[in-house]
Design an enzyme around this catalytic site. Structure first.
Site, mmCIF file in Angstrom:
data_model
loop_
_atom_site.group_PDB
_atom_site.id
_atom_site.type_symbol
_atom_site.label_atom_id
_atom_site.label_comp_id
_atom_site.label_asym_id
_atom_site.label_seq_id
_atom_site.Cartn_x
_atom_site.Cartn_y
_atom_site.Cartn_z
ATOM 1 N N CYS A 33 0.835 -1.200 0.000
ATOM 2 C CA CYS A 33 0.000 0.000 0.000
ATOM 3 C C CYS A 33 0.871 1.252 0.000
ATOM 4 C CB CYS A 33 -0.931 -0.014 1.213
ATOM 5 S SG CYS A 33 -2.105 1.359 1.240
ATOM 6 N N CYS A 34 1.906 1.262 0.856
ATOM 7 C CA CYS A 34 2.808 2.412 0.882
ATOM 8 C C CYS A 34 3.504 2.582 -0.470
ATOM 9 C CB CYS A 34 3.850 2.257 1.986
ATOM 10 S SG CYS A 34 3.240 2.526 3.671
ATOM 11 N N CYS A 64 7.945 3.641 6.144
ATOM 12 C CA CYS A 64 7.096 3.464 4.966
ATOM 13 C C CYS A 64 7.907 3.246 3.702
ATOM 14 C CB CYS A 64 6.175 4.659 4.783
ATOM 15 S SG CYS A 64 7.062 6.198 4.509
ATOM 16 N N CYS A 80 -0.858 8.622 7.265
ATOM 17 C CA CYS A 80 -2.224 8.346 6.833
ATOM 18 C C CYS A 80 -3.105 8.053 8.049
ATOM 19 C CB CYS A 80 -2.233 7.149 5.890
ATOM 20 S SG CYS A 80 -1.419 7.457 4.310
ATOM 21 N N CYS A 93 -3.414 4.543 9.620
ATOM 22 C CA CYS A 93 -2.130 3.969 10.042
ATOM 23 C C CYS A 93 -1.436 4.814 11.104
ATOM 24 C CB CYS A 93 -1.210 3.797 8.841
ATOM 25 S SG CYS A 93 -1.869 2.663 7.603
HETATM 26 S S1 SF4 Z 1 0.508 4.672 5.644
HETATM 27 FE FE1 SF4 Z 1 -1.175 3.139 5.555
HETATM 28 S S2 SF4 Z 1 -2.790 3.974 4.207
HETATM 29 FE FE2 SF4 Z 1 -0.898 5.222 3.949
HETATM 30 S S3 SF4 Z 1 0.096 4.346 2.198
HETATM 31 FE FE3 SF4 Z 1 1.010 3.299 3.974
HETATM 32 S S4 SF4 Z 1 -0.272 1.483 4.388
HETATM 33 FE FE4 SF4 Z 1 -1.381 2.806 2.936
#
Ligand code: SF4
Length: 263
Positions: free
Chosen positions: A120-121, A231, A203, A206
């Protein structure tokens, strides 16, 4: 000075930066090539943005608008732009990438595994970061040595071999108390979440508030349990899109942090 600066030149620059104030460090960074500052709108990043805006420095200000940010963070972007008469360039993830991620892991699949979180990151941050830094020769960040154990040796200047650019960390030697004092003195707008126990804000799904005595970044991806987590913006990616983890950390007083001025 080219982006292929020899390590000796980087070391020399690092020494020069140590003797300069923040505006001097940013001004010197801007002479090294096209400079981009990536801000997450965190308190230290606001200090850098304020300096860039106040001194009208030729440095692009960019942010990764992941689509999962707190409303307070999004609101602060506009407030900051108005306050300093600057444009914060927003870099968004591609909808196709988000759709593919959601199909494989689920929209909030990042809670299920480290692999899913890194993926996701990668989609929401790392790919947009590559676009934000496209054509840049100098990358300015708000990294500080006091943010975590892994960042304890952050230099003022380093060569980012993965991205082929010079990375400048002008607040490397600032601690949180100095940051807060500067914000107060300069009346810099900061995220109201800082006063609610969020020293490090990413985010929304998170990030949680920290407890007194916890490290500054303890509220980031807290469910993973690993004290070494990032991240991927500031650590090399592995070939599968995941990244090395890091961290350990220096405790921060939530009460002390929450006492910082907020606007
Ligand atoms: S911090 Fe969480 S929502 Fe944001 S990009 Fe990373 S995994 Fe995705």
């Amino acid at each position: 000075m080219t982006v292929h600066a020899a390590s000796a030149e980087i070391a020399s620059l690092d020494t020069q930066f140590a003797d300069l104030d923040l505006a001097g460090r940013l001004s010197l960074a801007a002479t090294l090539g096209r400079a981009v500052f990536t801000t997450s709108l965190g308190i230290e990043d606001q200090v850098i943005t304020a300096a860039i805006g106040t001194h009208r420095l030729p440095i692009d200000v960019s942010t990764l608008e992941t689509g999962r940010l707190f409303k307070e963070t999004v609101d602060l972007m506009s407030e900051t732009e108005e306050r300093y008469d600057i444009t914060i360039h927003r870099f968004h993830p591609q909808q196709d990438d988000i759709d593919a991620y959601a199909a494989k892991y689920g929209l909030n699949g990042f809670y299920d595994s480290v692999e899913a979180r890194h993926a996701c990151c990668h989609v929401r941050k790392l790919i947009p970061l590559a676009k934000a830094l496209s054509g840049a020769e100098v990358w300015i960040t708000g990294l500080r040595r006091g943010q975590s154990g892994n960042r304890a040796t952050t230099p003022f200047v380093e060569f980012d071999a993965e991205r082929g650019l010079i990375k400048v960390n002008p607040l490397a030697d600032w601690d949180i108390d100095r940051i807060k004092a500067y914000v107060s003195a300069e009346a810099i707008p900061v995220n109201p979440l800082h006063a609610r126990g969020y020293p490090s804000i990413g985010c929304e799904p998170c990030t949680r508030a920290i407890k007194p005595g916890e490290p500054e970044r303890a509220g980031r991806w807290w469910w993973e349990g690993d004290e070494k987590r990032e991240c991927g913006l500031h650590v090399p990616e592995s070939p599968n899109g995941a990244q090395a983890t890091e961290n350990a950390a220096q405790p921060v007083s939530q009460a002390s942090f929450a006492a910082s001025p907020v606007r």
